[in-house]
Scaffold this active site. Sequence first.
Site, PDB file in Angstrom:
ATOM      1  CE1 TYR A  40     -26.403  21.380  30.735  1.00 18.16           C
ATOM      2  CE2 TYR A  40     -27.931  19.466  30.053  1.00 18.16           C
ATOM      3  CZ  TYR A  40     -27.605  21.014  30.250  1.00 18.16           C
ATOM      4  OH  TYR A  40     -28.626  21.665  29.661  1.00 18.16           O
ATOM      5  CE  LYS A  58     -19.104  36.027  32.925  1.00 19.00           C
ATOM      6  NZ  LYS A  58     -19.686  37.297  32.575  1.00 19.00           N
ATOM      7  CG  ASP A 107     -21.823  38.675  30.141  1.00 21.87           C
ATOM      8  OD1 ASP A 107     -21.182  38.346  29.319  1.00 21.87           O
ATOM      9  OD2 ASP A 107     -21.590  39.379  31.238  1.00 21.87           O
ATOM     10  CG  ASP A 141     -34.469  26.759  25.152  1.00 23.88           C
ATOM     11  OD1 ASP A 141     -34.384  26.101  24.550  1.00 23.88           O
ATOM     12  OD2 ASP A 141     -35.305  26.675  26.127  1.00 23.88           O
ATOM     13  CG  ASP A 183     -29.821  23.933  27.859  1.00 23.62           C
ATOM     14  OD1 ASP A 183     -30.851  23.577  27.199  1.00 23.62           O
ATOM     15  OD2 ASP A 183     -30.242  24.146  29.372  1.00 23.62           O
TER      16      ASP A 183
HETATM   17  C1  IPM Z   1     -32.144  20.506  25.327  1.00 25.11           C
HETATM   18  C2  IPM Z   1     -32.879  20.103  27.007  1.00 25.11           C
HETATM   19  C3  IPM Z   1     -32.273  19.190  27.522  1.00 25.11           C
HETATM   20  C4  IPM Z   1     -30.630  19.830  28.066  1.00 25.11           C
HETATM   21  C5  IPM Z   1     -32.746  18.751  29.074  1.00 25.11           C
HETATM   22  C6  IPM Z   1     -34.304  18.319  28.721  1.00 25.11           C
HETATM   23  C7  IPM Z   1     -31.933  17.757  29.866  1.00 25.11           C
HETATM   24  O1  IPM Z   1     -33.111  21.368  27.373  1.00 25.11           O
HETATM   25  O2  IPM Z   1     -31.891  19.578  24.871  1.00 25.11           O
HETATM   26  O3  IPM Z   1     -31.746  21.522  25.456  1.00 25.11           O
HETATM   27  O4  IPM Z   1     -30.543  20.535  29.053  1.00 25.11           O
HETATM   28  O5  IPM Z   1     -29.801  19.406  27.361  1.00 25.11           O
HETATM   29 MG    MG Z   2     -32.592  23.088  26.552  1.00 28.30          MG
END
Ligand code: IPM
Ligand code: MG
Length: 368
Positions: free
Chosen positions: A145, A196, A228, A256, A252
């Site tokens: 990032y 990884k 993975d 999710d 990240d």
């Molecule tokens: C998160 C989001 C952010 C990230 C985006 C919106 C920049 O997906 O906080 O997980 O990638 O960190």
């Molecule tokens: Mg995210």
Amino acid sequence: MKTFNIAALAGDGIGPEVMAEAIKVLRATEKKFGFKLAITEAPVGWAGIDAAGKALPDATLALCKQSDAILFGSVGLPDRDPTIPKEERPERAALLRIRKEFGLFANLRPVTLPKALAHACPLAKERQGNGIDILVVRELTGGMYFGQPKKTETLADGQQRTIDTMVYTTSEIERIARVAFKSAQLRRKKLTSIDKANVLENGILWRETVTRIAREFPDVALDHMFVDNGAMQLMLKPTQFDVMLCENMFGDILSDEAAALGGSLGMLPSASLGATTGGTTFGFYEPAGGTAPDIAGKNLANPIAQILSSALMLRHSFGLNDAAAAIEAAVAKAIDAGNRTGDIFSPVEAGAKRVGTREMGDAIAAGI
Ligand code: IPM
Ligand code: MG
């Protein structure tokens, strides 16, 4: 009476709606537990651009600096992105900037699947075991990032060439590893470190460093997993995980994926913490889901992630553990009573009552 100063930055999309419910619940908590919350709202994201020409207006940043914690909604409206340069877009100019500016290196994302929401989990019941309860600890200020160089250039032959750089130092890995081990000590004492190491130099240093830090925490069982395989194991046997430690981008992605196991991204809170100085930890608290522009302004969004984020704020930045637990219990009670926003509603579930953002907030506030 102790007063805590909170910068409340609702942002875009569903941000303002879910923020209003979190503040409603915080006010109920304040009354019951006898502390004072000085909550000041300020624009951020596209709301900041519209109000003051910048995703993170100077006045908003100044407010954050004077506050004890930031309660954040969400930012970003992809439809408007083409109208401004990418460096000025809210994700980079507000969210990533705040993370870096305040040194918020430790991101905690607790995923739990409440028993009553078993139907909302995409996995078959037998894979859910006695319930899913995972804490993703994500490094938040390093890796791809922020690594330099980061650019797109045009080559002599006219094609474009793009570079993102994944970079970590030993000390960056050490400090996030310690957060993860300490978190595991307060839970089931199991830590899975994700990397990884079979391909990336970053992965090798990550694995060596985490293994060395493990010696400081002999009561925590450590194992390592390639990312993975980690993604696959989350689907096959999520109950094997207690704490998952990830670098920025892997965290990240896996958070999710893990959130889906918890029933909905609308249920996943997060705490982003900096270093603890003088006994206090400055923190940034936000739902892990996005702005969901498609349902914004319709009283459809699930406010639970925002409300649970405010509970994390009370716990991690203010040390108000009882009040935080009261919010979490009130959320559980509202769910047990059958309140369901659209994302966790199933027509076949007996006793489920489809409610809006405000009604969910009311039910939770009433349960404090
Ligand atoms: C998160 C989001 C952010 C990230 C985006 C919106 C920049 O997906 O906080 O997980 O990638 O960190
Ligand atoms: Mg995210």
